[in-house]
Design an enzyme around this catalytic site. Structure first.
Site, mmCIF file in Angstrom:
data_model
loop_
_atom_site.group_PDB
_atom_site.id
_atom_site.type_symbol
_atom_site.label_atom_id
_atom_site.label_comp_id
_atom_site.label_asym_id
_atom_site.label_seq_id
_atom_site.Cartn_x
_atom_site.Cartn_y
_atom_site.Cartn_z
ATOM 1 C CD GLU A 175 -6.809 -0.211 1.109
ATOM 2 O OE1 GLU A 175 -6.040 -1.110 1.438
ATOM 3 O OE2 GLU A 175 -6.824 0.911 1.668
ATOM 4 N NE ARG A 210 -7.577 11.593 5.492
ATOM 5 C CZ ARG A 210 -8.114 11.051 6.590
ATOM 6 N NH1 ARG A 210 -7.405 10.231 7.322
ATOM 7 N NH2 ARG A 210 -9.340 11.339 6.956
ATOM 8 N NE ARG A 216 -9.352 8.635 4.386
ATOM 9 C CZ ARG A 216 -9.684 7.825 5.394
ATOM 10 N NH1 ARG A 216 -9.011 6.712 5.592
ATOM 11 N NH2 ARG A 216 -10.669 8.119 6.199
ATOM 12 C CG HIS A 273 -5.264 -1.364 9.325
ATOM 13 N ND1 HIS A 273 -4.782 -0.703 10.430
ATOM 14 C CD2 HIS A 273 -5.822 -0.419 8.539
ATOM 15 C CE1 HIS A 273 -5.053 0.588 10.308
ATOM 16 N NE2 HIS A 273 -5.677 0.794 9.168
ATOM 17 C CG HIS A 276 -8.241 4.174 1.155
ATOM 18 N ND1 HIS A 276 -8.406 4.062 2.521
ATOM 19 C CD2 HIS A 276 -9.446 4.545 0.662
ATOM 20 C CE1 HIS A 276 -9.659 4.343 2.827
ATOM 21 N NE2 HIS A 276 -10.310 4.654 1.726
ATOM 22 C CG HIS A 289 0.705 6.311 4.742
ATOM 23 N ND1 HIS A 289 -0.194 7.302 5.069
ATOM 24 C CD2 HIS A 289 0.114 5.145 5.069
ATOM 25 C CE1 HIS A 289 -1.276 6.757 5.600
ATOM 26 N NE2 HIS A 289 -1.121 5.445 5.609
ATOM 27 C CD GLU A 326 -7.146 -6.282 3.169
ATOM 28 O OE1 GLU A 326 -7.221 -6.318 1.933
ATOM 29 O OE2 GLU A 326 -6.476 -5.450 3.806
ATOM 30 C CG ASN A 364 -1.827 1.136 1.338
ATOM 31 O OD1 ASN A 364 -1.400 2.258 1.120
ATOM 32 N ND2 ASN A 364 -3.067 0.903 1.684
ATOM 33 C CB THR A 403 -9.423 1.924 7.403
ATOM 34 O OG1 THR A 403 -9.048 2.616 6.215
ATOM 35 C CG2 THR A 403 -10.788 1.312 7.204
HETATM 36 N N1 PXP Z 1 -5.863 -3.034 4.083
HETATM 37 C C1 PXP Z 1 -6.815 -2.070 4.151
HETATM 38 C C2 PXP Z 1 -8.195 -2.419 3.741
HETATM 39 C C3 PXP Z 1 -6.489 -0.764 4.573
HETATM 40 O O1 PXP Z 1 -7.444 0.174 4.646
HETATM 41 C C4 PXP Z 1 -5.142 -0.469 4.876
HETATM 42 C C5 PXP Z 1 -4.767 0.937 5.249
HETATM 43 O O2 PXP Z 1 -5.025 1.781 4.174
HETATM 44 C C6 PXP Z 1 -4.195 -1.490 4.774
HETATM 45 C C7 PXP Z 1 -4.582 -2.780 4.397
HETATM 46 C C8 PXP Z 1 -2.754 -1.268 5.071
HETATM 47 O O3 PXP Z 1 -2.619 -0.910 6.413
HETATM 48 P P1 PXP Z 1 -1.231 -0.344 6.943
HETATM 49 O O4 PXP Z 1 -0.972 0.911 6.153
HETATM 50 O O5 PXP Z 1 -1.496 -0.085 8.393
HETATM 51 O O6 PXP Z 1 -0.201 -1.390 6.700
#
Ligand code: PXP
Length: 252
Positions: A75, A51, A47, A198, A45, A12, A156, A9, A106
């Site tokens: 996402e 952001r 959003r 997550h 994601h 960030h 998930e 992901n 999330t």
């Molecule tokens: N899976 C989903 C559905 C999420 O919303 C996120 C965060 O955007 C992640 C995985 C990845 O989480 P993390 O960034 O905490 O590793």
């Protein structure tokens, strides 16, 4: 046991970019590097408040994932705007998530039990468009069953509560891990593909990756943070190695 896929992901990277309103660091470049380092797919994601990831990022990510033949996992909140974007792009996968503007990330899973009647038609439209749909849910058997009945092909499981309990050295971590195991087994029994994500870091990835029904982990925040110190490629390679180790220990 089958090899566990790693979806990286890259949200960030965009968070850092947007902090200064500049064009760098570029999440699309991060996605290219992640794929080169062994990520099986890219997760982003979009959003509602934009952001981090922007619409233009999704356009570019869709192009590079298609060019490299790797899956893009979008996402998205269950809203008409996001549904239209998903249908326009037809990513390999869409993961339906809950979204509140005031949350930092999330925070919990999608309530498919409560929202079944509004979620099921969206799932149907996405599936009809050839998109693999997952519901991001807490490790709760009723949510697993509701996701199946809403037509999702994948669940998930939200690992955030477990990962936080481990980091804070709270005793309920074991109980939360058991809950993830039970939910994964039930989802598999119902014929759903099972993913998790997550809050996963180097410490928590092993116990999660050892859950045999899991097919994919989606990991972001920790990897992007670790990339500051050791680089994105090495951070991903280390995570990949820990995932493989957890699976081989279990299979031995
Ligand atoms: N899976 C989903 C559905 C999420 O919303 C996120 C965060 O955007 C992640 C995985 C990845 O989480 P993390 O960034 O905490 O590793």
């Amino acid at each position: 046991m089958s090899k566990l896929r790693l979806g990286v992901n890259i949200d960030h990277v965009a968070t850092v970019r947007n902090a200064r309103g500049e064009g760098y660091p570029d999440p699309v470049r991060a996605a290219e590097m992640a794929l080169a380092a062994g990520a099986d797919g890219i997760t982003a994601h979009l959003r509602e408040d934009r952001r981090h990831i922007s619409d233009a990022d999704i356009d570019s990510l869709a192009v590079i994932c298609r060019r490299r033949g790797r899956p893009l996992n979008l996402e998205m909140a269950v809203t008409p705007e996001m549904e239209a974007i998903a249908l326009a792009h037809r990513p390999h996968a869409a993961c339906l998530v809950p979204e509140r503007r005031e949350e930092v990330t999330t925070e919990g899973g999608l309530d498919v039990v409560k929202g079944h009647n509004s979620i099921a038609p969206v799932v149907q439209k996405l599936v009809d468009a050839g998109i693999r749909v997952s519901c991001f849910i807490d490790a709760d058997l009723a949510q697993v069953a509701a996701s199946k009945s809403a037509g999702a092909q994948v669940v998930e499981l939200h690992t955030g509560a477990y990962c936080q309990a481990v980091r804070e050295r709270r005793p309920e971590a074991d109980h939360l891990l058991d809950g993830l195991r039970r939910a994964a087994a039930e989802a598999h029994r119902l014929g759903l593909e099972v993913h998790a994500g997550h809050g996963i870091d180097y410490e928590t990835v092993g116990p999660v990756a050892a859950i045999p029904e899991l097919m994919e982990l989606n990991i972001g925040h920790f990897l992007i943070g670790e990339a500051i110190f050791i680089g994105l490629g090495p951070a991903i390679q280390r995570m990949r190695a820990l995932m493989d180790e957890a699976r081989s220990v279990r299979a031995a």
